[in-house]
Design a protein around this motif. Structure first.
Motif, PDB file in Angstrom:
ATOM      1  N   GLU A   1       0.444  -1.162  -0.057  1.00  0.00           N
ATOM      2  CA  GLU A   1      -0.053  -0.239   0.014  1.00  0.00           C
ATOM      3  C   GLU A   1       1.062   1.159   0.126  1.00  0.00           C
ATOM      4  OE1 GLU A   1      -4.373  -0.446   2.110  1.00  0.00           O
ATOM      5  OE2 GLU A   1      -2.795   0.498   2.956  1.00  0.00           O
ATOM      6  N   PHE A   2       1.618   1.362   0.885  1.00  0.00           N
ATOM      7  CA  PHE A   2       2.550   2.119   0.981  1.00  0.00           C
ATOM      8  C   PHE A   2       3.436   2.845  -0.357  1.00  0.00           C
ATOM      9  CE2 PHE A   2       6.546   4.739   2.882  1.00  0.00           C
ATOM     10  CZ  PHE A   2       5.828   5.489   3.669  1.00  0.00           C
ATOM     11  N   VAL A   3       3.864   1.188  -1.320  1.00  0.00           N
ATOM     12  CA  VAL A   3       4.376   2.196  -2.532  1.00  0.00           C
ATOM     13  C   VAL A   3       3.341   1.703  -3.712  1.00  0.00           C
ATOM     14  CG1 VAL A   3       6.281   0.694  -3.794  1.00  0.00           C
ATOM     15  CG2 VAL A   3       6.837   0.139  -1.885  1.00  0.00           C
ATOM     16  N   GLN A   4       2.515   1.172  -3.757  1.00  0.00           N
ATOM     17  CA  GLN A   4       2.271   1.288  -4.721  1.00  0.00           C
ATOM     18  C   GLN A   4       0.858   3.130  -4.345  1.00  0.00           C
ATOM     19  OE1 GLN A   4       2.049  -0.665  -7.149  1.00  0.00           O
ATOM     20  NE2 GLN A   4       4.088  -1.252  -6.688  1.00  0.00           N
ATOM     21  N   GLN A   5      -0.145   2.619  -3.709  1.00  0.00           N
ATOM     22  CA  GLN A   5      -0.919   3.185  -3.552  1.00  0.00           C
ATOM     23  C   GLN A   5      -0.480   5.112  -3.175  1.00  0.00           C
ATOM     24  OE1 GLN A   5      -4.234  -0.225  -1.654  1.00  0.00           O
ATOM     25  NE2 GLN A   5      -4.712   2.117  -1.213  1.00  0.00           N
ATOM     26  N   ALA A   6       0.595   4.978  -2.092  1.00  0.00           N
ATOM     27  CA  ALA A   6       1.181   6.780  -1.893  1.00  0.00           C
ATOM     28  C   ALA A   6       1.653   7.344  -2.152  1.00  0.00           C
ATOM     29  CB  ALA A   6       1.228   6.207  -0.484  1.00  0.00           C
ATOM     30  N   HIS A   7       2.894   5.827  -3.241  1.00  0.00           N
ATOM     31  CA  HIS A   7       4.018   6.464  -3.999  1.00  0.00           C
ATOM     32  C   HIS A   7       3.620   5.907  -5.461  1.00  0.00           C
ATOM     33  CE1 HIS A   7       4.816   6.969   0.228  1.00  0.00           C
ATOM     34  NE2 HIS A   7       5.841   8.152  -0.604  1.00  0.00           N
ATOM     35  N   SER A   8       2.664   5.259  -5.704  1.00  0.00           N
ATOM     36  CA  SER A   8       2.323   4.760  -7.416  1.00  0.00           C
ATOM     37  C   SER A   8       3.913   3.824  -7.944  1.00  0.00           C
ATOM     38  CB  SER A   8       2.607   6.248  -8.693  1.00  0.00           C
ATOM     39  OG  SER A   8       1.618   7.489  -8.074  1.00  0.00           O
TER      40      SER A   8
ATOM     41  N   HIS B   1       6.732   3.966  -7.258  1.00  0.00           N
ATOM     42  CA  HIS B   1       7.910   3.980  -7.386  1.00  0.00           C
ATOM     43  C   HIS B   1       8.766   3.667  -5.458  1.00  0.00           C
ATOM     44  CE1 HIS B   1       7.180   6.802 -10.861  1.00  0.00           C
ATOM     45  NE2 HIS B   1       6.049   7.351 -10.378  1.00  0.00           N
ATOM     46  N   TRP B   2       9.452   2.560  -5.465  1.00  0.00           N
ATOM     47  CA  TRP B   2       9.877   2.026  -4.150  1.00  0.00           C
ATOM     48  C   TRP B   2      11.256   3.098  -3.868  1.00  0.00           C
ATOM     49  CZ3 TRP B   2       9.243  -1.859  -1.252  1.00  0.00           C
ATOM     50  CH2 TRP B   2       8.242  -3.109  -1.251  1.00  0.00           C
ATOM     51  N   GLU B   3      11.971   3.517  -4.679  1.00  0.00           N
ATOM     52  CA  GLU B   3      12.608   3.749  -3.890  1.00  0.00           C
ATOM     53  C   GLU B   3      12.283   5.669  -3.512  1.00  0.00           C
ATOM     54  OE1 GLU B   3      16.154   4.249  -3.532  1.00  0.00           O
ATOM     55  OE2 GLU B   3      15.901   2.407  -4.331  1.00  0.00           O
ATOM     56  N   THR B   4      11.204   6.545  -3.901  1.00  0.00           N
ATOM     57  CA  THR B   4      10.611   7.417  -3.237  1.00  0.00           C
ATOM     58  C   THR B   4      10.533   6.793  -1.823  1.00  0.00           C
ATOM     59  OG1 THR B   4      10.278   8.253  -5.476  1.00  0.00           O
ATOM     60  CG2 THR B   4       9.488   9.068  -3.432  1.00  0.00           C
ATOM     61  N   ALA B   5       9.109   6.174  -2.198  1.00  0.00           N
ATOM     62  CA  ALA B   5       9.022   5.208  -0.753  1.00  0.00           C
ATOM     63  C   ALA B   5       9.127   5.127   0.168  1.00  0.00           C
ATOM     64  CB  ALA B   5       7.833   3.826  -1.497  1.00  0.00           C
ATOM     65  N   LYS B   6      10.477   4.520   0.103  1.00  0.00           N
ATOM     66  CA  LYS B   6      12.158   4.175   0.731  1.00  0.00           C
ATOM     67  C   LYS B   6      12.641   5.227   1.368  1.00  0.00           C
ATOM     68  CE  LYS B   6      16.580   2.611   0.247  1.00  0.00           C
ATOM     69  NZ  LYS B   6      17.733   2.095  -0.881  1.00  0.00           N
ATOM     70  N   ASP B   7      12.763   6.649   0.942  1.00  0.00           N
ATOM     71  CA  ASP B   7      13.702   7.675   0.908  1.00  0.00           C
ATOM     72  C   ASP B   7      12.406   8.135   1.684  1.00  0.00           C
ATOM     73  OD1 ASP B   7      14.762   9.835   1.159  1.00  0.00           O
ATOM     74  OD2 ASP B   7      13.323  10.956   0.254  1.00  0.00           O
ATOM     75  N   HIS B   8      10.387   8.189   1.259  1.00  0.00           N
ATOM     76  CA  HIS B   8       9.787   8.617   2.813  1.00  0.00           C
ATOM     77  C   HIS B   8       9.381   8.210   3.955  1.00  0.00           C
ATOM     78  CE1 HIS B   8       8.214  11.340  -1.200  1.00  0.00           C
ATOM     79  NE2 HIS B   8       8.994  11.277  -0.320  1.00  0.00           N
ATOM     80  N   TRP B   9       9.872   6.998   3.765  1.00  0.00           N
ATOM     81  CA  TRP B   9       9.596   6.148   5.183  1.00  0.00           C
ATOM     82  C   TRP B   9      11.097   6.025   6.006  1.00  0.00           C
ATOM     83  CZ3 TRP B   9       7.221   3.584   8.202  1.00  0.00           C
ATOM     84  CH2 TRP B   9       7.255   2.144   9.208  1.00  0.00           C
TER      85      TRP B   9
ATOM     86  N   THR C   1      -2.403   4.576   7.654  1.00  0.00           N
ATOM     87  CA  THR C   1      -3.578   5.015   7.565  1.00  0.00           C
ATOM     88  C   THR C   1      -3.773   5.900   7.029  1.00  0.00           C
ATOM     89  OG1 THR C   1      -3.442   5.362  10.189  1.00  0.00           O
ATOM     90  CG2 THR C   1      -5.411   6.871   9.097  1.00  0.00           C
ATOM     91  N   LEU C   2      -2.705   6.325   6.270  1.00  0.00           N
ATOM     92  CA  LEU C   2      -2.467   7.529   5.161  1.00  0.00           C
ATOM     93  C   LEU C   2      -2.599   7.019   3.446  1.00  0.00           C
ATOM     94  CD1 LEU C   2      -0.060  10.142   6.241  1.00  0.00           C
ATOM     95  CD2 LEU C   2      -2.763  10.190   5.780  1.00  0.00           C
ATOM     96  N   ALA C   3      -1.891   5.905   3.616  1.00  0.00           N
ATOM     97  CA  ALA C   3      -1.564   4.505   2.391  1.00  0.00           C
ATOM     98  C   ALA C   3      -2.640   4.009   2.040  1.00  0.00           C
ATOM     99  CB  ALA C   3      -0.202   3.214   2.829  1.00  0.00           C
ATOM    100  N   GLN C   4      -4.488   4.054   2.855  1.00  0.00           N
ATOM    101  CA  GLN C   4      -4.860   3.366   2.663  1.00  0.00           C
ATOM    102  C   GLN C   4      -5.686   4.526   1.660  1.00  0.00           C
ATOM    103  OE1 GLN C   4      -7.315   2.516   6.551  1.00  0.00           O
ATOM    104  NE2 GLN C   4      -5.645   0.375   6.957  1.00  0.00           N
ATOM    105  N   VAL C   5      -5.488   5.239   2.139  1.00  0.00           N
ATOM    106  CA  VAL C   5      -6.263   6.329   0.990  1.00  0.00           C
ATOM    107  C   VAL C   5      -5.574   7.192   0.416  1.00  0.00           C
ATOM    108  CG1 VAL C   5      -8.097   7.121   2.761  1.00  0.00           C
ATOM    109  CG2 VAL C   5      -5.759   8.294   3.061  1.00  0.00           C
ATOM    110  N   GLY C   6      -4.368   6.945   0.207  1.00  0.00           N
ATOM    111  CA  GLY C   6      -3.294   6.886  -1.281  1.00  0.00           C
ATOM    112  C   GLY C   6      -2.164   7.988  -0.579  1.00  0.00           C
ATOM    113  N   LYS C   7      -2.214   8.144   0.564  1.00  0.00           N
ATOM    114  CA  LYS C   7      -1.386   9.376   1.120  1.00  0.00           C
ATOM    115  C   LYS C   7      -0.246   9.627   1.525  1.00  0.00           C
ATOM    116  CE  LYS C   7      -4.889  12.754  -0.618  1.00  0.00           C
ATOM    117  NZ  LYS C   7      -4.225  13.300  -1.776  1.00  0.00           N
ATOM    118  N   CYS C   8       0.819   9.835   1.514  1.00  0.00           N
ATOM    119  CA  CYS C   8       2.279  10.277   2.533  1.00  0.00           C
ATOM    120  C   CYS C   8       2.353  11.224   2.792  1.00  0.00           C
ATOM    121  CB  CYS C   8       3.007   9.810   1.569  1.00  0.00           C
ATOM    122  SG  CYS C   8       4.836  10.030   2.215  1.00  0.00           S
ATOM    123  N   TRP C   9       2.347  11.442   4.578  1.00  0.00           N
ATOM    124  CA  TRP C   9       2.769  12.685   5.082  1.00  0.00           C
ATOM    125  C   TRP C   9       4.100  13.490   4.489  1.00  0.00           C
ATOM    126  CZ3 TRP C   9       6.968  14.017   7.527  1.00  0.00           C
ATOM    127  CH2 TRP C   9       7.203  15.481   8.980  1.00  0.00           C
TER     128      TRP C   9
END
Length: 86
Positions: free
Chosen positions: A20-27, A29-37, A73-81
Motif C-alpha cells: 500500500e505504501f509503495v503502490q497507493q501512496a507512491h505510484s 516508486h520504491w525508491e521514493t517510498a523508501k526515502d519517505h519511510w 492510515t494514510l496509505a489506505q487513502v493513497g497519501k504520504c505524510w
C-alpha cells in the motif's frame, strides 16, 4: 529500522503495508517510498520528546511504531505524510 523490503518479506500485514505504501501512496516508486519511510521514522525520532528518555534502541522502535501507524492510515487513502508536507 525495518525497511520496506523487510516488511514485504514478512508477508501478511507487513507485506500489505509495504504494498500500500509503495503502490497507493507512491505510484509504485520504491525508491521514493523508501526515502519517505526513512524520513518519517527519523522525524518521529527527532521530534517526540518522550522518546528522548528511552534507551536508543527502544526509542528507534517506538519511532518506527509511530511512523507505521501514521503511514498505514494514510496509505489506505493513497497519501504520504512527506508528500503532503513537502
Amino acid at each position: 529500522m525495518t525497511s520496506l523490503v523487510e516488511f514485504y518479506d514478512q508477508g501478511g500485514e507487513g507485506k500489505h503495508f509495504a504494498e500500500e505504501f509503495v503502490q497507493q501512496a507512491h505510484s509504485g516508486h520504491w525508491e521514493t517510498a523508501k526515502d519517505h519511510w526513512t524520513r518519517i521514522v527519523e522525524h518521529y525520532g527527532d521530534s517526540v520528546e518522550e522518546l528522548e528518555t528511552l534507551p536508543p534502541k527502544k526509542a528507534r522502535q517506538e519511532a518506527e511504531q509511530l511512523a507505521l501507524a501514521l503511514c498505514k492510515t494514510l496509505a489506505q487513502v493513497g497519501k504520504c505524510w512527506v508528500c503532503i508536507v513537502g
